[in-house]
Design a protein around this motif. Sequence first.
Motif, PDB file in Angstrom:
ATOM      1  N   SER A 191       0.904  -1.201  -0.015  1.00  0.00           N
ATOM      2  CA  SER A 191      -0.314   0.208   0.127  1.00  0.00           C
ATOM      3  C   SER A 191       0.999   1.289  -0.006  1.00  0.00           C
ATOM      4  O   SER A 191       0.528   2.195  -0.568  1.00  0.00           O
ATOM      5  CB  SER A 191      -1.001  -0.145   1.472  1.00  0.00           C
ATOM      6  N   ILE A 192       2.060   1.209   0.582  1.00  0.00           N
ATOM      7  CA  ILE A 192       2.948   2.565   0.667  1.00  0.00           C
ATOM      8  C   ILE A 192       3.617   2.650  -0.287  1.00  0.00           C
ATOM      9  O   ILE A 192       4.560   3.735  -0.625  1.00  0.00           O
ATOM     10  CB  ILE A 192       3.747   2.352   1.864  1.00  0.00           C
ATOM     11  N   GLN A 193       3.786   1.816  -1.514  1.00  0.00           N
ATOM     12  CA  GLN A 193       4.809   1.844  -2.501  1.00  0.00           C
ATOM     13  C   GLN A 193       4.671   2.801  -3.685  1.00  0.00           C
ATOM     14  O   GLN A 193       5.113   2.824  -4.623  1.00  0.00           O
ATOM     15  CB  GLN A 193       5.351   0.419  -2.815  1.00  0.00           C
ATOM     16  N   SER A 194       3.426   3.548  -3.549  1.00  0.00           N
ATOM     17  CA  SER A 194       3.368   4.452  -4.549  1.00  0.00           C
ATOM     18  C   SER A 194       3.403   5.816  -4.079  1.00  0.00           C
ATOM     19  O   SER A 194       4.302   6.660  -4.527  1.00  0.00           O
ATOM     20  CB  SER A 194       2.008   4.421  -5.244  1.00  0.00           C
ATOM     21  N   TYR A 195       3.100   6.156  -2.722  1.00  0.00           N
ATOM     22  CA  TYR A 195       3.372   7.477  -2.065  1.00  0.00           C
ATOM     23  C   TYR A 195       4.617   7.653  -1.499  1.00  0.00           C
ATOM     24  O   TYR A 195       4.991   8.722  -1.578  1.00  0.00           O
ATOM     25  CB  TYR A 195       1.982   7.808  -1.312  1.00  0.00           C
ATOM     26  N   VAL A 196       5.184   6.648  -0.873  1.00  0.00           N
ATOM     27  CA  VAL A 196       6.350   6.931  -0.319  1.00  0.00           C
ATOM     28  C   VAL A 196       7.520   7.157  -1.553  1.00  0.00           C
ATOM     29  O   VAL A 196       8.298   8.131  -1.224  1.00  0.00           O
ATOM     30  CB  VAL A 196       6.853   5.645   0.496  1.00  0.00           C
ATOM     31  N   ALA A 219      -3.023   5.845  -5.176  1.00  0.00           N
ATOM     32  CA  ALA A 219      -2.951   6.611  -4.045  1.00  0.00           C
ATOM     33  C   ALA A 219      -3.142   8.196  -4.403  1.00  0.00           C
ATOM     34  O   ALA A 219      -2.478   8.803  -5.202  1.00  0.00           O
ATOM     35  CB  ALA A 219      -1.781   6.427  -3.162  1.00  0.00           C
ATOM     36  N   ALA A 220      -4.350   8.600  -3.552  1.00  0.00           N
ATOM     37  CA  ALA A 220      -4.484  10.223  -3.519  1.00  0.00           C
ATOM     38  C   ALA A 220      -3.872  10.820  -2.303  1.00  0.00           C
ATOM     39  O   ALA A 220      -4.188  10.333  -1.426  1.00  0.00           O
ATOM     40  CB  ALA A 220      -5.891  10.526  -3.869  1.00  0.00           C
ATOM     41  N   VAL A 221      -2.860  11.700  -2.626  1.00  0.00           N
ATOM     42  CA  VAL A 221      -2.058  12.193  -1.284  1.00  0.00           C
ATOM     43  C   VAL A 221      -2.336  13.630  -1.383  1.00  0.00           C
ATOM     44  O   VAL A 221      -2.325  14.486  -2.413  1.00  0.00           O
ATOM     45  CB  VAL A 221      -0.645  11.985  -1.974  1.00  0.00           C
ATOM     46  N   SER A 222      -2.600  14.205   0.077  1.00  0.00           N
ATOM     47  CA  SER A 222      -2.461  15.729   0.197  1.00  0.00           C
ATOM     48  C   SER A 222      -1.253  15.656   1.093  1.00  0.00           C
ATOM     49  O   SER A 222      -1.489  15.140   2.308  1.00  0.00           O
ATOM     50  CB  SER A 222      -3.761  16.121   1.159  1.00  0.00           C
ATOM     51  N   VAL A 223      -0.624  16.782   0.997  1.00  0.00           N
ATOM     52  CA  VAL A 223       0.656  16.959   1.682  1.00  0.00           C
ATOM     53  C   VAL A 223       0.920  18.529   2.274  1.00  0.00           C
ATOM     54  O   VAL A 223       0.783  19.394   1.211  1.00  0.00           O
ATOM     55  CB  VAL A 223       1.755  16.416   1.042  1.00  0.00           C
ATOM     56  N   SER A 224       1.627  18.473   3.367  1.00  0.00           N
ATOM     57  CA  SER A 224       1.953  19.939   3.923  1.00  0.00           C
ATOM     58  C   SER A 224       3.639  19.873   4.181  1.00  0.00           C
ATOM     59  O   SER A 224       4.041  18.855   4.875  1.00  0.00           O
ATOM     60  CB  SER A 224       1.197  20.388   5.011  1.00  0.00           C
ATOM     61  N   PHE A 269      -4.327  21.440   2.791  1.00  0.00           N
ATOM     62  CA  PHE A 269      -2.915  21.050   2.820  1.00  0.00           C
ATOM     63  C   PHE A 269      -2.212  22.003   1.728  1.00  0.00           C
ATOM     64  O   PHE A 269      -2.870  22.774   1.111  1.00  0.00           O
ATOM     65  CB  PHE A 269      -2.465  19.673   2.479  1.00  0.00           C
ATOM     66  N   ASP A 270      -0.702  21.759   1.368  1.00  0.00           N
ATOM     67  CA  ASP A 270      -0.120  22.550   0.644  1.00  0.00           C
ATOM     68  C   ASP A 270      -0.535  22.153  -0.809  1.00  0.00           C
ATOM     69  O   ASP A 270      -0.812  22.792  -1.935  1.00  0.00           O
ATOM     70  CB  ASP A 270       1.251  22.710   0.840  1.00  0.00           C
ATOM     71  N   TRP A 271      -0.481  20.815  -1.202  1.00  0.00           N
ATOM     72  CA  TRP A 271      -0.457  20.191  -2.382  1.00  0.00           C
ATOM     73  C   TRP A 271      -1.023  18.952  -2.119  1.00  0.00           C
ATOM     74  O   TRP A 271      -1.137  18.163  -1.250  1.00  0.00           O
ATOM     75  CB  TRP A 271       1.081  20.142  -3.118  1.00  0.00           C
ATOM     76  N   ARG A 272      -1.802  18.389  -3.658  1.00  0.00           N
ATOM     77  CA  ARG A 272      -2.317  17.139  -3.479  1.00  0.00           C
ATOM     78  C   ARG A 272      -1.703  16.747  -4.830  1.00  0.00           C
ATOM     79  O   ARG A 272      -1.661  17.334  -5.831  1.00  0.00           O
ATOM     80  CB  ARG A 272      -3.663  17.082  -3.363  1.00  0.00           C
ATOM     81  N   PHE A 273      -1.802  15.167  -4.989  1.00  0.00           N
ATOM     82  CA  PHE A 273      -1.576  14.608  -6.327  1.00  0.00           C
ATOM     83  C   PHE A 273      -1.825  13.088  -6.258  1.00  0.00           C
ATOM     84  O   PHE A 273      -2.432  12.553  -5.361  1.00  0.00           O
ATOM     85  CB  PHE A 273      -0.126  14.626  -6.725  1.00  0.00           C
ATOM     86  N   VAL A 274      -1.745  12.525  -7.319  1.00  0.00           N
ATOM     87  CA  VAL A 274      -2.099  11.101  -7.533  1.00  0.00           C
ATOM     88  C   VAL A 274      -0.976  10.199  -7.800  1.00  0.00           C
ATOM     89  O   VAL A 274      -0.123  10.679  -8.555  1.00  0.00           O
ATOM     90  CB  VAL A 274      -3.352  10.898  -8.450  1.00  0.00           C
ATOM     91  N   CYS A 275      -0.852   9.044  -7.263  1.00  0.00           N
ATOM     92  CA  CYS A 275       0.224   8.274  -7.758  1.00  0.00           C
ATOM     93  C   CYS A 275      -0.106   6.643  -7.809  1.00  0.00           C
ATOM     94  O   CYS A 275      -1.011   6.460  -7.304  1.00  0.00           O
ATOM     95  CB  CYS A 275       1.467   8.347  -6.905  1.00  0.00           C
ATOM     96  N   LEU A 276       0.647   5.901  -8.646  1.00  0.00           N
ATOM     97  CA  LEU A 276       0.309   4.319  -8.982  1.00  0.00           C
ATOM     98  C   LEU A 276       1.447   3.709  -8.794  1.00  0.00           C
ATOM     99  O   LEU A 276       2.499   4.069  -9.520  1.00  0.00           O
ATOM    100  CB  LEU A 276      -0.484   4.482 -10.187  1.00  0.00           C
TER     101      LEU A 276
END
Length: 362
Positions: free
Chosen positions: A157-162, A253-258, A326-333
């Motif tokens: 589960s962590i290997q797209s957003y990490v 994974a849909a990520v929001s990050v600050s 948050f500051d930014w959001r993005f999607v990863c796969l």
Amino acid sequence: MRYRVGVIGATGMVGQRFVRLLENHPWFRVTALCASPSSAGKTYEEAVKGRWAFDCPIPEYAKRITVTDAAQVEKVAAEVDFVFCAVSLPKSETRALEEAYARAEVPVVSNNSACRQLPDVPMMIPEINGGHAGVIAAQRRRLGTKRGFIAVKPNCSIQSYVPALTPLLGCGIQKISVCTYQAISGAGKTFARWPEMIDNVIPYIGGEEEKSEQEPLKVWGTLSPSGDEIISAAEPVISAQCLRVPVSDGHMAAVSVSFERKPSAEEMIAAWRQFRTEPERMGLPSAPSPFLQYFDEPDRPQTRLDRDFGGGMGVSIGRLREDRIFDWRFVCLSHNTLRGAAGGGVLTAEYLCAKGLIEAKE
Ligand code: NAP
């Protein structure tokens, strides 16, 4: 140099991936396929009959290998230089099995979660934390071994957003909110074996949110000055929701990050596109090059189009935009049974071989 390799849990979803990936591997040659007592004694072809998970045929080399009961540790130890392990067993039994192999002087590269939080067991994504392999000497002292040890892979589960967040760590990541959309192969299933997943979403995967929040901190941790343990990072704080979705392979994974220092969009995209890794520089056979790709198109990455990027070992990123909280959001796969499981295991083994931590016996 050719290494003799065993696969424990060879009949399962991840094990079958290992059998495919190892078919023409330039360094590794399969000499043992192991599973539970119910598969032991059958040929591999008989053991996976009716549950071979792929459209392609079973590799010829594997068909006639007789499956060994994984509990026959001494027998398997005599036939291999190291093993991959991916079994469905209670955690205590998985840990006992993996430690039995390590104590029999067989290095174990594991997909299981049982040993992931032990401080002297490296949890490796070789592109990110290859240096954590330095803790293996301490683990060998604990186990009383010369060759044997356990190295693990983090949860799929962590290997797209990490990987996507790692090139941004220098900006001081403070908070991450992530929602994962996870394929059914992550549960060892196909649609034929899990028809309830057709036209359905299940908003619960047992234990997955806890792993998704904790494991990145170990991956981003540091080797202690004594070299005896991996000290997990204290931050960022991560909040995860994990959903099972009707997709065969590929975790989105849909990520929001600050951040402490908010980077510009251009900086983030450049950091992704310019990220080069140690496994790439070492020329390891399974290292994707590049590791990360960023899409400018607004509707990418898509699971079916992009999960096989880099032979299923690369991570695809897109849809970077400002977030209202948050500051930014993005999607990863990423591909969950390749990058997230068997492929990541093979790359980890290549890395450990190249560093001299796994050696061929002959
Ligand atoms: P799976 O399809 O259910 O396969 C389980 C395997 O474990 C089979 O080969 C099975 O052998 C074997 N096994 C069961 N009991 C055993 C025993 N007593 N002794 C030895 N082997 C035994 O599971 P999977 O999806 O491949 O997952 C395996 C592991 O990898 C799990 O820990 C899972 O959490 C982890 N993982 C999976 C993914 C993924 O994407 N699927 C990703 C990362 C990590 P028999 O066929 O003989 O029963």
